[in-house]
Design a protein around this motif. Structure first.
Motif, PDB file in Angstrom:
ATOM      1  N   UNK A  88       0.813  -1.221   0.000  1.00 55.75           N
ATOM      2  CA  UNK A  88       0.000   0.000   0.000  1.00 55.75           C
ATOM      3  C   UNK A  88       0.845   1.270   0.000  1.00 55.75           C
ATOM      4  N   UNK A  89       1.937   1.257   0.729  1.00 55.72           N
ATOM      5  CA  UNK A  89       2.786   2.452   0.779  1.00 55.72           C
ATOM      6  C   UNK A  89       3.521   2.643  -0.549  1.00 55.72           C
ATOM      7  N   UNK A  90       3.961   1.561  -1.166  1.00 57.72           N
ATOM      8  CA  UNK A  90       4.628   1.679  -2.456  1.00 57.72           C
ATOM      9  C   UNK A  90       3.652   2.202  -3.512  1.00 57.72           C
ATOM     10  N   UNK A  91       2.419   1.749  -3.442  1.00 63.11           N
ATOM     11  CA  UNK A  91       1.420   2.229  -4.413  1.00 63.11           C
ATOM     12  C   UNK A  91       1.216   3.736  -4.312  1.00 63.11           C
ATOM     13  N   UNK A  92       1.275   4.254  -3.100  1.00 65.32           N
ATOM     14  CA  UNK A  92       1.145   5.711  -2.940  1.00 65.32           C
ATOM     15  C   UNK A  92       2.304   6.430  -3.626  1.00 65.32           C
ATOM     16  N   UNK A  93       3.520   5.897  -3.465  1.00 69.52           N
ATOM     17  CA  UNK A  93       4.661   6.509  -4.154  1.00 69.52           C
ATOM     18  C   UNK A  93       4.529   6.348  -5.670  1.00 69.52           C
ATOM     19  N   UNK A  94       3.987   5.216  -6.089  1.00 72.26           N
ATOM     20  CA  UNK A  94       3.854   4.972  -7.525  1.00 72.26           C
ATOM     21  C   UNK A  94       2.938   6.002  -8.168  1.00 72.26           C
ATOM     22  N   UNK A  95       1.871   6.321  -7.464  1.00 74.26           N
ATOM     23  CA  UNK A  95       0.954   7.319  -8.001  1.00 74.26           C
ATOM     24  C   UNK A  95       1.658   8.676  -8.138  1.00 74.26           C
ATOM     25  N   UNK A  96       2.420   9.020  -7.109  1.00 72.41           N
ATOM     26  CA  UNK A  96       3.148  10.295  -7.165  1.00 72.41           C
ATOM     27  C   UNK A  96       4.169  10.293  -8.301  1.00 72.41           C
ATOM     28  N   UNK A  97       4.834   9.169  -8.488  1.00 75.22           N
ATOM     29  CA  UNK A  97       5.865   9.101  -9.531  1.00 75.22           C
ATOM     30  C   UNK A  97       5.246   9.186 -10.920  1.00 75.22           C
ATOM     31  N   UNK A  98       4.105   8.562 -11.052  1.00 77.64           N
ATOM     32  CA  UNK A  98       3.417   8.610 -12.348  1.00 77.64           C
ATOM     33  C   UNK A  98       3.017  10.046 -12.668  1.00 77.64           C
ATOM     34  N   UNK A  99       2.491  10.712 -11.664  1.00 82.84           N
ATOM     35  CA  UNK A  99       2.086  12.101 -11.883  1.00 82.84           C
ATOM     36  C   UNK A  99       3.281  13.011 -12.162  1.00 82.84           C
ATOM     37  N   UNK A 100       4.419  12.659 -11.601  1.00 80.21           N
ATOM     38  CA  UNK A 100       5.610  13.480 -11.816  1.00 80.21           C
ATOM     39  C   UNK A 100       6.262  13.196 -13.158  1.00 80.21           C
TER      40      UNK A 100
END
Lengths: 319, 319, 319, 319
Positions: A88-100
């Motif tokens: 779950x925590x990695x998925x949160x970072x993944x979303x941020x990375x995708x947006x970036x």
């Protein structure tokens, strides 16, 4: 990133310049991106261990990734580390990375939490299906305290979960078994996972890894001497192993800077990261050699040792 | 063994054939020595981990070493493992090995007992001065639970304590640092320890280790296919890396036999040693595939898998 | 040793006095046996880790065990360590120990060799059926690099393979699970293994272990202050926990001597063993504080720190 | 929380109920808080390892902590885990926890990142000076892969950096050394850190830890049977060790539920957390037994085993 061809070449794990306050120094970071790209590297890995991802807040990670993506401006692919404890925590970072604007994600197995191999497989499968970007597994036992097995990586490569592997295990025998399991050095293009990319993080044996069939390298020391790693890579690709070994040996000598800091006063990891950052400062790329809290900073004598290594390697003029 | 030239080439760690009773099968052992020498190996390492030294009584060790020495009859050097917990116990084995006619000794750092690096250095210095034979350090963290540092090995190489290193650490980066510290691949002959021999125990990356500057290899799998390792070695020495990699990949496939035994019912070490021994039985070299107590024996299905690997590698005729 | 009652009480792991030459000092050893017995200990454990069994040759082990057995002359049971890598080698030591007159054997799981839990069970079953003496399992992960599971120990206790456990794991939670699995503190006499003896090697939590249901203790520090451990044991048995805790706290202070040696110059194990031996020298029991090769010897400043601990604990007169 | 008296008693690490979707089930969580408080516990530890902090996003952590704080409404102190890799990331969690109304923070040493003891000391000193709440060190080697030394904890206790220690190391000998270093069981109130609170996380040896001088316990199993732990605690405080041991043995039996899940199909950690959560479901406290991704869920047979343990311990009526 096209999924039909594996990522190949030199992909440095970008060091993160900091102001003495601990804030991200975006000006130095943009300069560093140019430093790396002008040396001919084939991709960048932001927010990896060498990038001190473990020490950066989510907000800082975002600043770093956006700065790198903007500076690169599509010239090479940008892989983004999404280093955290569980799915779950990695998925949160993944979303941020995708947006970036990252082109791909690099995720370790769970850590801190203790997981079974089947749970590690679930972790990658969930990330693969929900992260929305090509996914690289990051095998780094020194931090995660477990090794990804050849069988697990092969399974996740063959079913399309993983786009590639960043192997920082230092276990060249396992890497070899993986290459052979995927068809062998010459047979991988026709094997079960033709677009799977194998990147070694073992910066001292790049000639060997490429000879064995790795697609590329993610060298921490490549922050300091990206041109050297590009020359090393090109020599292997050209079949000139003698030149490759010579270049690798020069880089092994240069790598000695990681022990610049006193062993009884600071960690080997903070010594190494501090050495890379001070080297970049001495080379005019970084404004400061500061490492993040709670790492102890290199003292002047240690920094002097870093300078000597740079001079010995021909990266700074002899005094 | 001349001290002016490092030992080079393929030096298999000789497996120890046993009768089902657990007694050493000297007839099979003598036959195995011929099997290895006729393949062109350059030395033999008796009483290593693959030789089940940890499972043999002192009396059995003596029988093994004398059988090997007698069978070799001076054709190649015989290195003898002197595997025990601490200096006084290793010295006792060293005396026995010297009397049995070994040409050199191979000793680990202390184990079971917990020792400081300075105590490990003392251990080797005492052995070096009192053992009466050239001394190789055996770096095998999987058994000893510690790694010999590059600095320690270099120090003991330079002061003449060690004649060489048998590196079973799988840490190719450290091996590379050692080669460079001793002068580099081409410079070692003129370096501080010109006769020091670096032998890798990493049987899956021999092409790489030799390319990097190792002098030779001690491959457990070399018991089964010594000719393959000799071809691999010769290909690297001849500069034909393509052929070397091809041979290495074939050996990696063959190596898969180590996982013949069921993972939930026996150890990976007893599976590997059992596979080597049953392969030698299937090849007509050993009378039995028996491993020593308390190891669990391979079952029939596992042995069948060993046979398949031999056939796939061309060592047994296809059915 | 009767098999109908578990061994109970204080069973020190006897330190082995050495001459500066490294030879066993049998005169000091006999004196030490008297030192221990006169304090009221309930048994002796010769050739354990504190006895430097890992550092003694087979011949020296024999001298030690015979000296202890002769000096004890049947007054208390003598347990003999049979520390070696695998079943066949342990059996050889078992035969020697039986001939030397030991009352019971203490054996670790295999080490150096890597074994599966089923192989560890085979190891103990073979030893149990062939060693000819009551068998104690020695759980010492710090040396063996694996822990005996509660389930395995229970199984081997219930089927009569083991007479007891010497638990040096420091894992009090597992010890508690074992006690409960065998019937609980009060129910063990009516449980599935009524004569099974649980001895803790955790010398800093003896009050707790005895409270939890352990039968006895094997305290390294009991070499130095056997009377203290007997008082501690007696206090718990008498239900006077307050007195027990007070005695334990005094012994914890005394235990601080294990860190007498400089951390950057010698191992923690050699510091501890050296401290115990020098303490015994200062107490007039040992002629020398020498530890075996390759351990580094305590320097004068370290020995002074040992003396201070003895004085603070009331074992030497204040200056 | 007053800084003049150490926190004492039973402080369960609150399990986090989840909906099958993975969202936090705040209704069950509020009910669980009442379940715990009505049993007489002396504090709550939210967002610890048993609370699956490693699996919760920052947003989820905030929901959990606010729900616990609101439900507790000041009746007992609420400690909040701030589990993350390094100082800057922990500081971000600390700010969130402070805003959510936590009374104290619980922080591990850095993990994933590799740090030197001096860097760990810096980590705690920075947290202590900037976090704005009393700070507990969380010693959990199974997750962090390093142990906090007695000397470091003592130093940080004496200089006021730490308000306490949550010791989940299972190393009762070190805990004892710490108690003695701080003045001993009876002398701590007059020692160098009179308000320092020592809480053990070893739920199977609580009687021992309290006897030895610990101030309290943070038992994962206390989620399931808080009243049992309160009785155990009260028995020790009343000096009735016999009753304490009896209660502890009952809880050891109950603890057996952690192995409910099949060993070859899921991790021991997910088995344990799943068992606690399904037990709470069977007890009517949680709506679901769901654990967070990527943990494998307990199957029906495993849940049945959990129910059997509850019945055997008298927490559910016998069938």
């Amino acid at each position: 990133m096209s999924s039909s061809q594996p990522l190949r070449g030199v992909v440095p794990p970008v060091c993160t310049p900091l102001h003495p306050s601990g804030d991200v120094d975006t000006v130095s970071l943009a300069r560093h991106v140019e430093h790396l790209l002008s040396a001919g590297v084939h991709g960048l890995f932001a927010l990896g261990s060498s990038g001190e991802a473990a020490f950066l807040t989510d907000r800082q990670r975002d600043v770093v990734l956006r700065t790198v993506v903007d500076s690169v401006a599509g010239r090479v692919p940008v892989l983004a580390g999404v280093i955290d404890m569980t799915t779950p925590r990695v998925l949160a970072h993944a979303e941020a990375a995708r947006e970036a604007g990252a082109d791909a994600l690099v995720a370790t197995a769970p850590f801190y939490a203790r997981t079974h191999p089947r749970e590690i497989a679930r972790h990658y499968r969930t990330l693969g299906s929900r992260a929305g970007l090509p996914l690289y597994a990051y095998d780094i036992p020194v931090s995660v305290h477990g090794k990804l097995s050849v069988d697990l990586v092969r399974e996740l490569a063959e079913d399309g979960t993983l786009a590639g592997l960043k192997d920082s295990s230092g276990d060249e025998g396992s890497l070899r078994r993986l290459v052979v399991a995927l068809g062998g050095r010459h047979g991988r293009a026709a094997g079960p996972a033709p677009s799977f990319s194998i990147l070694t993080g073992s910066e001292l044996t790049v000639d060997c890894a490429l000879l064995a069939g790795a697609d590329g390298v993610v060298p921490g020391l490549g922050n300091v001497d990206p041109a050297g790693y590009v020359r090393l890579h090109d020599a292997v690709r050209a079949g000139d192993l003698d030149r490759a070994v010579g270049e690798q040996e020069r880089l092994v000598e240069l790598f000695g800077m990681v022990d610049a800091g006193p062993e009884d006063a600071m960690g080997r990891s903070s010594s190494a990261i501090g050495a890379f950052k001070h080297a970049l400062r001495l080379l005019g790329v970084f404004a400061h050699g500061t490492t993040a809290d709670p790492q102890i900073q290199l003292d002047d004598a240690s920094v002097a040792r870093v300078g000597e290594r740079l001079r010995a390697a021909g990266l700074l003029p002899a005094r």
